[in-house]
Each structure stands twice: as C-alpha cells, then as structure tokens.
Design an enzyme around this catalytic site. Structure first.
Site, short mmCIF file in Angstrom:
data_model
loop_
_atom_site.label_atom_id
_atom_site.label_comp_id
_atom_site.label_asym_id
_atom_site.label_seq_id
_atom_site.Cartn_x
_atom_site.Cartn_y
_atom_site.Cartn_z
N ARG A 1 16.16 -9.15 32.55
CA ARG A 1 15.76 -10.51 32.98
C ARG A 1 16.52 -10.62 34.53
O ARG A 1 17.65 -10.18 34.72
CB ARG A 1 16.05 -11.62 32.42
CG ARG A 1 15.19 -11.89 31.13
CD ARG A 1 13.45 -12.05 31.57
NE ARG A 1 12.85 -12.39 30.28
CZ ARG A 1 11.73 -11.39 29.75
NH1 ARG A 1 11.99 -10.18 30.14
NH2 ARG A 1 11.21 -11.61 28.57
N HIS B 1 7.10 -6.06 36.96
CA HIS B 1 7.54 -6.26 35.39
C HIS B 1 6.35 -5.42 34.40
O HIS B 1 5.63 -6.20 33.60
CB HIS B 1 7.45 -7.93 35.15
CG HIS B 1 7.89 -8.21 33.65
ND1 HIS B 1 8.54 -9.35 33.56
CD2 HIS B 1 8.20 -7.46 32.47
CE1 HIS B 1 9.28 -9.50 32.50
NE2 HIS B 1 8.98 -8.62 31.68
N1 LIG Z 1 10.97 -5.26 31.53
C1 LIG Z 1 10.21 -5.41 30.39
O1 LIG Z 1 8.93 -4.95 30.27
C2 LIG Z 1 10.87 -6.05 28.98
C3 LIG Z 1 9.87 -5.90 27.98
C4 LIG Z 1 10.51 -6.23 26.71
C5 LIG Z 1 11.82 -6.93 26.66
N2 LIG Z 1 12.47 -7.07 27.83
C6 LIG Z 1 13.78 -7.77 27.88
O2 LIG Z 1 14.63 -6.81 27.12
C7 LIG Z 1 15.58 -7.74 26.38
C8 LIG Z 1 16.41 -6.88 25.32
O3 LIG Z 1 15.37 -6.68 24.02
P1 LIG Z 1 15.94 -6.31 22.60
O4 LIG Z 1 14.82 -6.05 21.83
O5 LIG Z 1 16.60 -4.98 22.78
O6 LIG Z 1 16.94 -7.55 22.18
P2 LIG Z 1 17.92 -7.52 20.92
O7 LIG Z 1 17.32 -6.55 20.01
O8 LIG Z 1 18.26 -8.85 20.73
O9 LIG Z 1 19.25 -6.84 21.68
C9 LIG Z 1 20.22 -7.48 22.49
C10 LIG Z 1 21.19 -6.74 22.84
O10 LIG Z 1 22.12 -7.32 23.66
C11 LIG Z 1 23.32 -7.56 23.32
N3 LIG Z 1 23.81 -8.94 23.61
C12 LIG Z 1 23.28 -10.04 23.48
N4 LIG Z 1 24.09 -11.20 24.51
C13 LIG Z 1 25.07 -10.36 24.82
C14 LIG Z 1 26.32 -10.75 25.43
N5 LIG Z 1 26.73 -12.13 25.72
N6 LIG Z 1 27.27 -9.80 25.46
C15 LIG Z 1 27.14 -8.47 25.09
N7 LIG Z 1 26.13 -8.15 24.59
C16 LIG Z 1 25.19 -8.97 24.35
C17 LIG Z 1 23.14 -7.88 21.77
O11 LIG Z 1 24.39 -7.22 21.12
P3 LIG Z 1 24.64 -7.34 19.43
O12 LIG Z 1 24.01 -5.95 19.09
O13 LIG Z 1 25.96 -7.23 19.32
O14 LIG Z 1 23.84 -8.63 19.06
C18 LIG Z 1 22.19 -6.63 21.55
O15 LIG Z 1 22.84 -5.21 21.62
C19 LIG Z 1 14.71 -8.97 26.01
O16 LIG Z 1 15.51 -10.16 25.74
C20 LIG Z 1 13.76 -9.09 27.17
O17 LIG Z 1 14.32 -9.90 27.98
C21 LIG Z 1 11.95 -6.59 29.12
#
Ligand SMILES: NC(=O)c1ccc[n+]([C@@H]2O[C@H](COP(=O)([O-])OP(=O)(O)OC[C@H]3O[C@@H](n4cnc5c(N)ncnc54)[C@H](OP(=O)(O)O)[C@@H]3O)[C@@H](O)[C@H]2O)c1
Length: 315
Positions: A230, A278
C-alpha cells in the site's frame, strides 16, 4: 438445508459486480447470490453473511443479523477503518493463486532491478552502448517486509532463483533459506543489509509511514525499493528525496496513497521510478469464488466463522 440468500456488496460504481455475482453463483449453486440492491427488506433481515468488495458501510449496517463478511480482496484496511469497533467478523481473501501471482510479480520486478533493465532502457534513450558488471543472484540481498501469505510465497520464489533472501514480520518466522527478522531493532539491521527491498505488509496504524527518511537512509548505496503493498507505508516525501539525491537507485511502485495516481504526481515523470497501475496481483475470480464457497459451506454446516482479521492489530 434451506437455500440461503447471500448478498454481494460493492459500491454502485464498481464495474465488476455482475461478473462477481455470476462467478460466485457458479461456485455456490445451492445458494442464491444477489447484488445488494436486489435484496428485499425481509431478506435484509435474515442475511448472516455478506460477500464484499469495498462495500459502503451503510449497506452493511442495514443487515441486522450479519455475523461476518467475506472480502474478495486480500487487503482490508479500508473495511477495518470504516467498520470501526464491531462484532461483525471480517474475513479477507487468502488464496494460493493470489500468492502465486504475487510471487511471480515479485520475481519479475526483482529480476528487472537485478539485471538493471531500467538502466539499459535509459541508456538506449541516449544511444549508449555500455555493458554493466554482472552480479550473481547469490550476491544480491533481497529483503521482504511482511512474511504473510504473499511474502512467504514470494520469498520461496526468490530463494529458488538463487537470491540471498531475508524477511521481516511481527512474530519472528522460521523459513528454510530465509534469514528471518522481527521487531523494530531487527528491521534497522535488515535494512542495512538489503539491496532490493520489497514491501508486502498490510496497511495498519503500525505500518503507515514505516519507511520514513531515517529507515530509507539505512539502506546501502544503490539499493532499490519495490512497493506492492500500500502506498501509505512509504513516506512519499522521503522516498522522493532519496530518489532525487540518488541515494536510492530505483523504485518500482504498484500502489499509491491516491489511486488512480493523479496526472500531476511526481512519480509519473521521475527517471528513477517505474509506475504500475495496481496490477501486480489481481484477485482471480474463479479461484477466489471457490475459496469463498468453501468458507460459506463450512459456516453453513458447522456454524464456524472462518479465521478473521484481528481488529486491534489491523490485519
Ligand atoms: N498490489 C497488489 O496487487 C496486492 C494484491 C494483494 C494484496 N496486496 C497487499 O499485500 C498485503 C499483504 O497481504 P498478505 O495476504 O500477505 O497479508 P498477511 O498474510 O496478513 O501477512 C502480513 C504480514 O505482515 C506482517 N506484519 C503486519 N504488521 C506488521 C508490523 N507492524 N510489523 C512487522 N510485520 C508486520 C505480518 O506479521 P506476522 O506474520 O507476524 O503476523 C505478516 O507476516 C495486503 O494487506 C495488501 O495490502 C497487494
């Protein structure tokens, strides 16, 4: 079991609502999937689950029996912010296909930076014939912020290609061939040893502005940044300053604080920036609908609401 009516709730201007309703209906032939504006007043009283794509919170508030919402997107920060403190569980999309698509994009754009494609494109503009020194992937240190469903899949793809990979999460992970870090102090340490930094964190109050001037300055000379998470996670002014001075070599940006990126924004014309609309990991309607159908079937047979996001943590 009675046929349940499940609304698909999106904004009125969302162009793909009808496609979603059709795809979801194909995945759940035993249920009735309808666009929110097709629900009768009595149906609204009975809905316990809704499938959502950036819904208007007022629409959700008109469903008094609602227990949980299933998002068809992976990032749900807007939903979390708009719903505030609520008893309604928010379930985001976790789809192995989405993770594979993101991992492919991470590999593609890491290779773009690793093999200096941006530099060769610029050299071509100047009719400049100059081969840069070859760097082996084992010599390139790639750091991933966020080791969730997307970050972990990306890390595996990068490791398989030979890169030196590290990753950072809230809770320290154990992943084969990935140097794992957690916590603010270890983030500083990881940044100091990262040539290509990839952001795959969710946007939360803790990650907003995380990559500020101080942290960007910790990256070694000639480092590059990829933001596929983001826009608000990177301080815009600090990023621009680091690119202007050449402290950062290049930024590949798929996400922005305002989308679509307004025409007057600096990123469009900056020589060190690649702008993407995006597009790195779009939800696959077919695989996502099948996952949503599984979640709903489990809820209908056992009453179990799928793993939902932690409102306090913000993800
Ligand atoms: N550009 C695009 O087309 C696209 C598409 C889909 C998603 N996205 C983005 O990608 C993001 C991630 O997706 P995901 O499915 O991988 O999410 P997820 O499974 O919830 O994983 C989030 C990761 O970030 C870590 N994290 C969260 N807050 C943190 C903090 N304060 N300090 C350190 N680490 C932190 C979490 O740590 P823990 O493992 O310790 O909980 C986890 O490893 C989404 O939220 C979205 O914004 C982008």
């Amino acid at each position: 079991m009675n046929r349940m009516t499940i609304p698909f709730v999106a904004r009125a201007d969302y162009a793909r609502s009808a496609d979603w309703v059709a795809a979801l209906q194909r995945s759940m032939p035993a249920q009735r999937i309808v666009a929110f504006d097709q629900l009768s007043q009595s149906e609204k009283q009975e809905c316990t689950v809704a499938i959502v794509a950036n819904p208007d919170p007022q629409d959700l508030a008109s469903l008094p029996a609602l227990r949980w919402v299933q998002s068809v997107w992976a990032g749900v920060e807007r939903l979390v912010a708009q719903m505030g403190s609520t008893d309604i569980s928010i379930v985001r999309l976790v789809d192995p296909q989405l993770a594979a698509t993101m991992a492919e994009a991470v590999l593609a754009w890491t290779l773009f930076l690793h093999r200096d494609m941006h530099t060769y494109a610029a050299q071509q503009q100047q009719r400049q014939w100059r081969a840069l020194d070859y760097v082996r992937p084992q010599q390139r240190r790639v750091g991933i912020l966020g080791l969730g469903s997307l970050g972990e899949a990306a890390a595996a793809r990068l490791v398989a290609t030979g890169f030196h990979v590290s990753g950072w999460s809230r809770q320290r992970k154990q992943i084969t061939d990935v140097a794992c870090f957690a916590g603010a102090e270890q983030l500083d340490f990881m940044l100091a040893g990262t040539d290509i930094l990839i952001c795959l964190l969710p946007l939360t109050p803790h990650t907003e502005g995380l990559l500020d001037a101080r942290r960007l300055a910790l990256l070694p000379p000639d480092a590059s940044v990829i933001n596929f998470a983001r826009g608000q996670i990177i301080d815009d002014g600090a990023l621009r300053a680091a690119l202007d001075t050449g402290a950062l070599k290049h930024a590949v940006l798929d996400v922005f604080a305002t989308e679509p990126l307004p025409p007057e924004q600096w990123q469009w014309q900056h020589a060190r920036v690649t702008v993407l609309p995006h597009c790195t990991a779009p939800t696959d309607m077919g695989t996502a609908s099948a996952i949503v159908a599984e979640n709903i079937a489990r809820f209908l047979t056992s009453g179990t609401v799928p793993k939902s996001i932690d409102i306090e943590r913000g993800y």
